[in-house]
Design a protein around this motif. Structure first.
Motif, PDB file in Angstrom:
ATOM      1  N   LEU A   1     -11.399  83.888  64.730  1.00 40.77           N
ATOM      2  CA  LEU A   1     -10.285  84.657  65.285  1.00 40.77           C
ATOM      3  C   LEU A   1      -9.301  85.058  64.186  1.00 40.77           C
ATOM      4  O   LEU A   1      -8.790  86.184  64.187  1.00 40.77           O
ATOM      5  N   ILE A   2      -9.056  84.185  63.245  1.00 42.70           N
ATOM      6  CA  ILE A   2      -8.155  84.508  62.125  1.00 42.70           C
ATOM      7  C   ILE A   2      -8.716  85.678  61.331  1.00 42.70           C
ATOM      8  O   ILE A   2      -7.988  86.621  60.995  1.00 42.70           O
ATOM      9  N   ILE A   3     -10.003  85.648  61.051  1.00 45.67           N
ATOM     10  CA  ILE A   3     -10.657  86.752  60.326  1.00 45.67           C
ATOM     11  C   ILE A   3     -10.552  88.036  61.134  1.00 45.67           C
ATOM     12  O   ILE A   3     -10.247  89.107  60.588  1.00 45.67           O
ATOM     13  N   ALA A   4     -10.782  87.958  62.449  1.00 44.27           N
ATOM     14  CA  ALA A   4     -10.705  89.147  63.309  1.00 44.27           C
ATOM     15  C   ALA A   4      -9.297  89.733  63.297  1.00 44.27           C
ATOM     16  O   ALA A   4      -9.121  90.953  63.248  1.00 44.27           O
ATOM     17  N   VAL A   5      -8.275  88.880  63.343  1.00 47.29           N
ATOM     18  CA  VAL A   5      -6.891  89.366  63.333  1.00 47.29           C
ATOM     19  C   VAL A   5      -6.567  90.026  61.997  1.00 47.29           C
ATOM     20  O   VAL A   5      -5.902  91.073  61.963  1.00 47.29           O
ATOM     21  N   ILE A   6      -7.047  89.462  60.902  1.00 50.63           N
ATOM     22  CA  ILE A   6      -6.825  90.082  59.587  1.00 50.63           C
ATOM     23  C   ILE A   6      -7.484  91.461  59.554  1.00 50.63           C
ATOM     24  O   ILE A   6      -6.871  92.446  59.122  1.00 50.63           O
TER      25      ILE A   6
ATOM     26  N   ILE B   1      -5.819  95.305  59.250  1.00 50.23           N
ATOM     27  CA  ILE B   1      -6.351  96.319  58.322  1.00 50.23           C
ATOM     28  C   ILE B   1      -6.740  97.573  59.093  1.00 50.23           C
ATOM     29  O   ILE B   1      -6.433  98.696  58.673  1.00 50.23           O
ATOM     30  N   MET B   2      -7.382  97.402  60.249  1.00 51.64           N
ATOM     31  CA  MET B   2      -7.787  98.566  61.062  1.00 51.64           C
ATOM     32  C   MET B   2      -6.571  99.317  61.600  1.00 51.64           C
ATOM     33  O   MET B   2      -6.599 100.543  61.724  1.00 51.64           O
ATOM     34  N   GLU B   3      -5.502  98.594  61.907  1.00 52.05           N
ATOM     35  CA  GLU B   3      -4.270  99.255  62.359  1.00 52.05           C
ATOM     36  C   GLU B   3      -3.742 100.174  61.249  1.00 52.05           C
ATOM     37  O   GLU B   3      -3.336 101.307  61.508  1.00 52.05           O
TER      38      GLU B   3
END
Length: 177
Positions: free
Chosen positions: A152-157, A161-163
């Protein structure tokens, strides 16, 4: 006559204000509702009424966030309020943000295609699909934070970046529309 460049610029700045979260103690220096109001103003300049209505609604719904501190997901016991309601409120805002981004980018894709700008529209479709997928994973994953942990931490990072990638994409639309 609608000023496309200025409208998209206001949308870009609005999303940037929503993305940047500068707090002094519990006071958000640039509250999200200001960003959503700016997005709504930009959409009004583009005559995107449906999307503008969404942005106005999210601005109104996000107004209380100026007064409600975010609960710390890592230590829910440190939060004085109702952790469940707080996380539900912020997850709801995240879903609304995702819907708004999807509606705006989809509308910009259609505008680009109508002007024969198929390269940027294809690039936007791919990035939008990735953004939506990561957003859904993060939004569903937050309640399952204990189980998903590091993933989940990787996904949020990657979502942050995608934002930023989506903001760059909006800036690119500004040049071609």
């Amino acid at each position: 006559m609608y000023d496309t460049y200025r409208g998209i610029t206001k949308i870009l700045w609005g999303f940037l204000f929503v993305l940047i979260d500068i707090n002094i103690d519990y006071v958000d220096i640039i509250p999200d509702f200001v960003g959503y109001a700016m997005i709504a103003y930009g959409l009004m300049q583009l005559d995107y009424e449906r999307e503008r209505s969404w942005a106005v609604g999210i601005a109104i719904i996000s107004f209380p966030a100026f007064f409600i501190p975010k609960a710390n997901g890592a230590d829910p016991m440190s939060y004085n309020g109702d952790y469940f309601l707080n996380s539900l409120y912020y997850t709801g805002l995240g879903v609304l943000h995702l819907i708004l981004m999807y509606l705006i980018i989809s509308r910009l894709i259609k505008a680009a295609e109508s002007k024969g700008q198929f390269e940027i529209s294809q690039k936007a479709r791919t990035r939008l699909t990735l953004y939506v997928g990561l957003s859904i994973f993060a939004l569903v994953g937050f309640p399952l934070g204990e189980i998903l942990g590091f993933l989940l931490i990787i996904a949020v990072i990657f979502l942050i970046i995608m934002e930023i990638v989506m903001l760059v994409l909006i800036a690119q639309f500004r040049k071609v529309l």
